[in-house]
Design an enzyme around this catalytic site. Structure first.
Site, PDB file in Angstrom:
ATOM      1  N   CYS A   2      21.246 -22.692 -17.496  1.00 16.47           N
ATOM      2  CA  CYS A   2      22.380 -22.714 -18.412  1.00 16.47           C
ATOM      3  C   CYS A   2      23.705 -22.597 -17.666  1.00 16.47           C
ATOM      4  CB  CYS A   2      22.335 -21.598 -19.450  1.00 16.47           C
ATOM      5  SG  CYS A   2      20.884 -21.637 -20.478  1.00 16.47           S
ATOM      6  N   ARG A  27      22.518 -27.013 -13.814  1.00 13.07           N
ATOM      7  CA  ARG A  27      21.937 -25.724 -14.202  1.00 13.07           C
ATOM      8  C   ARG A  27      21.021 -25.839 -15.425  1.00 13.07           C
ATOM      9  NH1 ARG A  27      24.599 -21.387 -11.937  1.00 13.07           N
ATOM     10  NH2 ARG A  27      23.791 -20.043 -13.562  1.00 13.07           N
ATOM     11  N   TRP A  75      19.342 -24.678 -20.532  1.00 11.50           N
ATOM     12  CA  TRP A  75      17.972 -24.789 -20.006  1.00 11.50           C
ATOM     13  C   TRP A  75      17.170 -23.819 -20.871  1.00 11.50           C
ATOM     14  CZ3 TRP A  75      14.240 -21.639 -17.748  1.00 11.50           C
ATOM     15  CH2 TRP A  75      13.227 -22.288 -17.049  1.00 11.50           C
ATOM     16  N   ASN A 101      24.257 -17.300 -20.939  1.00 12.28           N
ATOM     17  CA  ASN A 101      23.293 -17.663 -19.898  1.00 12.28           C
ATOM     18  C   ASN A 101      22.530 -16.393 -19.549  1.00 12.28           C
ATOM     19  OD1 ASN A 101      21.943 -18.513 -17.568  1.00 12.28           O
ATOM     20  ND2 ASN A 101      23.732 -18.142 -16.286  1.00 12.28           N
ATOM     21  N   GLY A 102      21.201 -16.437 -19.663  1.00  9.49           N
ATOM     22  CA  GLY A 102      20.401 -15.252 -19.351  1.00  9.49           C
ATOM     23  C   GLY A 102      19.321 -15.072 -20.395  1.00  9.49           C
ATOM     24  N   GLU A 492       6.976 -27.848   1.953  1.00 12.29           N
ATOM     25  CA  GLU A 492       8.273 -28.289   1.444  1.00 12.29           C
ATOM     26  C   GLU A 492       8.235 -29.774   1.064  1.00 12.29           C
ATOM     27  OE1 GLU A 492      10.809 -27.096   0.276  1.00 12.29           O
ATOM     28  OE2 GLU A 492      12.399 -28.575   0.499  1.00 12.29           O
ATOM     29  N   LYS A 496       8.988 -31.246  -2.667  1.00 10.40           N
ATOM     30  CA  LYS A 496      10.026 -32.260  -2.938  1.00 10.40           C
ATOM     31  C   LYS A 496       9.448 -33.387  -3.782  1.00 10.40           C
ATOM     32  CE  LYS A 496      12.930 -30.668  -2.335  1.00 10.40           C
ATOM     33  NZ  LYS A 496      13.158 -29.380  -1.791  1.00 10.40           N
ATOM     34  N   GLU A 499       8.616 -32.183  -7.454  1.00  9.46           N
ATOM     35  CA  GLU A 499       9.692 -31.849  -8.392  1.00  9.46           C
ATOM     36  C   GLU A 499      10.503 -33.044  -8.829  1.00  9.46           C
ATOM     37  OE1 GLU A 499      12.450 -28.847  -7.058  1.00  9.46           O
ATOM     38  OE2 GLU A 499      12.547 -29.673  -5.057  1.00  9.46           O
ATOM     39  N   HIS A 515     -11.839 -27.073   5.093  1.00  9.40           N
ATOM     40  CA  HIS A 515     -12.363 -25.955   4.293  1.00  9.40           C
ATOM     41  C   HIS A 515     -12.277 -26.249   2.792  1.00  9.40           C
ATOM     42  CE1 HIS A 515     -12.854 -23.533   7.866  1.00  9.40           C
ATOM     43  NE2 HIS A 515     -11.628 -23.878   8.230  1.00  9.40           N
ATOM     44  N   LYS A 614      18.917 -25.881 -11.342  1.00 12.14           N
ATOM     45  CA  LYS A 614      19.279 -25.595  -9.950  1.00 12.14           C
ATOM     46  C   LYS A 614      19.216 -24.101  -9.635  1.00 12.14           C
ATOM     47  CE  LYS A 614      20.878 -26.788  -5.889  1.00 12.14           C
ATOM     48  NZ  LYS A 614      19.874 -27.349  -4.987  1.00 12.14           N
TER      49      LYS A 614
HETATM   50  O1  M6R Z   1      18.861 -20.831  -5.082  1.00 14.07           O
HETATM   51  P1  M6R Z   1      17.547 -20.435  -4.474  1.00 14.07           P
HETATM   52  O2  M6R Z   1      17.438 -20.901  -3.057  1.00 14.07           O
HETATM   53  O3  M6R Z   1      17.255 -18.980  -4.593  1.00 14.07           O
HETATM   54  O4  M6R Z   1      16.482 -21.211  -5.319  1.00 14.07           O
HETATM   55  C1  M6R Z   1      15.113 -21.040  -5.108  1.00 14.07           C
HETATM   56  C2  M6R Z   1      14.319 -22.122  -5.790  1.00 14.07           C
HETATM   57  O5  M6R Z   1      14.517 -22.088  -7.162  1.00 14.07           O
HETATM   58  C3  M6R Z   1      14.688 -23.512  -5.265  1.00 14.07           C
HETATM   59  O6  M6R Z   1      14.542 -23.606  -3.886  1.00 14.07           O
HETATM   60  C4  M6R Z   1      13.829 -24.587  -5.946  1.00 14.07           C
HETATM   61  O7  M6R Z   1      12.501 -24.463  -5.530  1.00 14.07           O
HETATM   62  C5  M6R Z   1      14.388 -25.977  -5.635  1.00 14.07           C
HETATM   63  N1  M6R Z   1      14.375 -26.783  -6.817  1.00 14.07           N
HETATM   64  C6  M6R Z   1      13.647 -26.689  -4.576  1.00 14.07           C
HETATM   65  O8  M6R Z   1      14.100 -27.969  -4.346  1.00 14.07           O
END
Ligand code: M6R
Length: 619
Positions: A2, A27, A75, A101-102, A492, A496, A499, A515, A614
Site C-alpha cells: 500500500c 507498493r 495491496w 498502510n499496515g 536468487e 527472479k 516472481e 538426493h 515492493k
Molecule cells: O526490501 P527488502 O530487501 O527487505 O525486501 C525483501 C523481499 O521482500 C524482497 O527481496 C523480495 O523478495 C523481492 N521481490 C525479490 O525480488
C-alpha cells in the site's frame, strides 16, 4: 504494501496525488482511491478496482477540484481487491476519510465493540474500523480530530501509516504512523506559502521539495493551511520535527528510455556499484574504510558471532555475505529468515552482531527481528538502500547501498549492491581483526574495483538473451544449480524467474541434485547451471553430465574462455573471469535478463507482478 499520498497547499491536489500514486504503485496495485476536499467544500471519495490508471478513468467525469487531498494504492490484506474495500474509507457520518498502510491486528474486537455501540460498516477492511474508531472517539470525548486520532491509536494493536481528512475542518491534514513508513515533505508554493506533502516514501515528494520530516512510531502530525505543523505522541506530548534534506533527484525515478524499471535497473548495475564503492574503497591505497565499522571497532573486534536477518532476495545476498565474512574474518555467521527468527526464541548473546539486510528498509519481519536483537542486547547493523527508512533508523549503525531507488518489484541492482556491501563489510572487519594477509586483502580490493567494468562486459556480451528466452515461454518448471558462492545465486535466479514469469523454479546446491531433484529431470526440464572456471569446476562438470544423461536442457553461465561446459550446454551465457567470491556479482546479470525476457515473452508486466509488492510492510 500500500502506498499513501497527501497534499495540502495552493495547487490543485488531484494531479499531485495521481502522480504520487503512480510513483508508489510498486507498493501495491490491486485498487486505488482518492479523497478530496473539493472546491465546494465537500469531502469526495472516488475509488476503483485495479491500477491507478483505472482510478483516473473513473474520475474523468468527477469533480476533482480542490487543494487538499489524500490518496492510496492498495495491496490487499483484509477483504478482496474491489472498489468497496479500496481506500479511502469514510467514517459513518462521512465527515472523515482515511487512507491506511499496515494491519490493525485487533480490528475484529474493535469492530465488535463499535457495532455494539450502533456503528455500521460498508467494507470488510481493518481500515474502516480505524476511521470509525476515530469518529467514535471524537463523539465520546468531545475532542478534535488531532486528539481523537491519538486516543484511537492507543487502542490499536498493529501497524499503521494513516492520513485523514475532515469535512468540517477543510484546511487541515492529519497523519500518523507506527511500524509502517510515512514521510512529510515541507515546501513553498509559488506565492511563498508553506505547503505539505505526505508519502509512504519520499518518491511522491521528489520534485516538489527536498525538505522532509520522517515520522517516528506512535507520532501524530497536524498540518494546516496557515503553514502550521505540529507533531505529538499518543499522549499528546509535543515532539520537535527534525527536518532532513533529501538527496534523491527526479531523473532517478524515471524509466530513462527503458521499457521497464527492471530492465533499467539491470543495466544500471555497473554505475550503481561504482556509487556503492565510492568513498569506501580506495584503489590507490588498496584500502577499505567503512565508518560503521571504524566507529564501532570494539564491537567488531569482540564479537563472537554474526547473525544476518533478511527476507527474499536480501536473504540470498546475506547467504553470499555469510560465505565471504566467514572466509575473510573467521567469524561464524548465521543467516536467518527474519520471519522465522522473530518468532522462535533464538539464542542471542550480548556480543553478537545482528545485521539486517533490506533494500526497502521497511520489511516488517526484518524490523521485528531487529527489535528482538536489540531487546536481547545485541549490536544491530543495518544494510539498507532507502535512506531514512525505518530499518536504517532503528539500527545502531550501518551502511547504505547507494545504488539509487529501485522501483521494479523484482530486486536486481539492490541484490548486487547488497553483495558488494557485505563484501566491503567483510573486508573492513577483516582489516580490524587482521584475519587476511596483506596480499589477499589487496587482491580482493583490486578485484572489487574491477567488478563494474566486468559487469559492463557481461551486459555487452549477452545481448541475444531476448531471442533465446522466447523458447521457454511455455515451460512449467526450471532448475537452477550452483555450488559454493553460486548456490545462493541459484536460489536468487529461481526466485527472479518465479516472481515475474510465474514459472515454477527451484534453486539447489548442484551436489544435492542426486538426493532427489534429479528425478524431475527429463527432456522438458531446463536446468540453469552456474559453472565458472573456478572453485569446484570439475565437480560441476560432473553434475552437468548427470543431467545430460537424463536429457535435461543445459543453460550454463560460464567463464568467457570456457570450452568444456560450453560444449555440453544447449545455451551459454558468458562472464569474465573473477575471484570465486565475486562470481555472483557477474553471473547475476544473465540470470536477471533471462527472467526478464521470459516474462516479456509471456506478455507479463514485469514491474508489477501479480500478488507482489515492493516493500512488505505486513507480516
Ligand atoms: O526490501 P527488502 O530487501 O527487505 O525486501 C525483501 C523481499 O521482500 C524482497 O527481496 C523480495 O523478495 C523481492 N521481490 C525479490 O525480488
Amino acid at each position: 504494501m500500500c502506498g499513501i499520498v497527501g497534499y495540502l497547499g495552493d495547487e490543485q491536489a488531484y494531479p499531485i496525488l495521481i502522480k504520487g500514486l503512480h510513483r508508489l504503485e510498486y507498493r501495491g496495485y490491486d485498487s486505488a482511491g482518492v479523497a478530496l476536499i473539493t472546491g465546494r467544500k465537500d469531502l469526495a471519495v472516488y475509488k476503483s478496482k485495479g491500477k491507478v490508471a483505472a482510478l483516473e478513468a473513473a474520475c474523468e467525469d468527477k469533480d476533482t477540484t480542490g487543494t487538499l487531498g489524500i490518496a492510496h494504492t492498495r495491496w490487499a490484506t483484509h477483504g478482496e481487491p474491489n472498489a468497496s474495500n479500496a481506500h479511502p474509507h469514510y467514517s459513518e457520518s462521512r465527515n472523515l476519510a482515511l487512507v491506511h498502510n499496515g494491519i490493525i491486528e485487533n480490528y475484529k474486537s474493535l469492530r465488535a465493540e463499535l457495532e455494539k455501540n450502533g456503528m455500521t460498516f460498508q467494507s470488510e477492511t481493518d481500515t474502516e474500523v480505524l476511521v470509525q474508531l476515530i469518529e467514535y472517539m471524537m463523539g465520546t470525548h468531545k475532542c478534535d480530530l488531532y486528539n481523537a486520532v491519538q486516543l484511537a491509536l492507543k487502542n490499536v494493536i498493529g501497524a499503521y501509516a494513516i492520513a485523514i481528512l475532515e469535512k468540517s475542518h477543510p484546511d487541515q491534514l492529519i497523519c500518523a504512523r507506527k511500524a509502517s513508513p510515512l514521510v512529510i515533505g515541507v515546501g513553498k508554493s509559488k506565492s511563498g506559502r508553506t505547503e505539505f506533502y505526505v508519502g509512504s516514501d519520499a518518491t511522491p515528494i521528489i520534485g516538489y521539495t527536498n525538505q522532509v520530516v520522517y515520522l517516528n512510531d506512535e507520532e501524530v502530525a497536524y498540518m494546516d493551511r496557515s503553514g502550521k505543523m505540529e507533531i505529538a505522541n499518543l499522549n499528546n506530548v509535543k515532539v520537535t520535527p527534525q527536518m532532513v534534506t533529501l538527496q534523491m533527484n527526479l531523473d532517478e525515478l524515471e524509466k530513462g528510455g527503458y521499457a521497464h524499471f527492471m530492465l533499467k535497473e539491470i543495466w544500471e548495475q555497473p554505475n550503481a556499484l561504482r556509487n556503492c564503492i565510492r568513498g569506501r574503497l580506495n584503489i590507490e591505497q588498496k584500502d577499505v574504510n567503512l565508518s560503521g565499522v571504524i566507529d564501532n571497532k570494539e564491537r567488531f573486534l569482540n564479537c563472537r558471532r554474526i547473525i544476518i536477518c533478511a527476507c527474499g532476495t536480501s536473504w540470498h545476498s546475506a547467504l553470499i555475505g555469510k560465505y565471504f565474512i566467514e572466509e575473510a574474518c573467521h567469524i561464524p555467521v548465521e543467516v536467518e529468515y527474519a520471519s522465522e527468527f522473530r518468532y522462535r526464541n533464538p539464542v542471542i548473546y550480548k556480543d553478537d552482531i545482528v545485521i539486517a539486510v533490506s533494500q526497502s528498509g521497511e520489511t516488517a519481519d526484518t524490523l521485528a527481528a531487529i527489535q528482538l536483537a536489540k531487546d536481547n542486547g545485541a549490536f544491530v547493523y543495518g544494510i539498507c538502500n532507502v535512506i531514512g527508512s525505518s530499518i536504517a533508523r532503528a539500527t545502531d549503525s550501518g551502511t547504505y547501498l547507494h545504488v539509487g531507488p529501485e522501483i521494479g518489484v523484482a530486486s536486481t541492482k539492490a541484490f548486487t549492491g547488497q553483495v558488494i556491501t557485505l563484501s566491503l563489510l567483510g573486508l573492513a572487519i577483516a582489516k580490524e581483526r587482521k584475519t587476511l594477509t596483506k596480499e589477499m586483502y589487496e587482491l580482493l580490493i583490486e578485484e572489487l574495483c574491477n567488478i563494474p567494468e566486468k559487469m559492463e562486459w557481461t551486459l555487452a556480451n549477452n545481448k541475444d538473451i531476448d531471442q533465446f528466452a522466447r523458447q521457454f515461454t511455455y515451460c512449467r518448471n526450471f532448475l537452477y544449480l550452483g555450488r559454493g558462492y553460486n548456490y545462493p545465486l541459484a536460489l536468487e535466479g529461481a526466485l527472479k524467474l518465479k516472481e515475474i514469469s510465474y514459472i515454477h523454479a527451484e534453486g539447489y546446491p548442484a551436489a544435492e541434485m542426486k538426493h532427489g531433484p534429479i528425478a524431475l529431470v527429463d527432456h522438458e526440464m531446463p536446468v540453469v547451471v552456474i559453472a565458472p572456471k573456478r572453485g569446484m569446476y570439475e565437480k560441476v562438470v560432473s553434475n552437468i553430465q548427470e543431467i545430460k544423461s537424463r536429457n535435461g536442457k543445459i543453460i550454463s553461465v560460464v567463464t568467457a574462455d570456457d570450452t568444456v561446459v560450453r560444449g555440453m550446454s544447449d545455451y551459454c551465457f558468458t562472464i569474465p573471469d573473477t575471484r570465486d567470491c565475486f562470481v555472483p556479482l557477474l553471473a547475476a546479470i544473465p540470470l536477471q535478463l533471462l527472467s526478464y525476457y521470459v516474462a516479456i515473452a509471456r506478455g507479463l508486466n514485469v514491474d508489477q507482478p501479480r500478488n507482489l509488492a515492493k516493500s512488505v510492510t505486513v507480516e
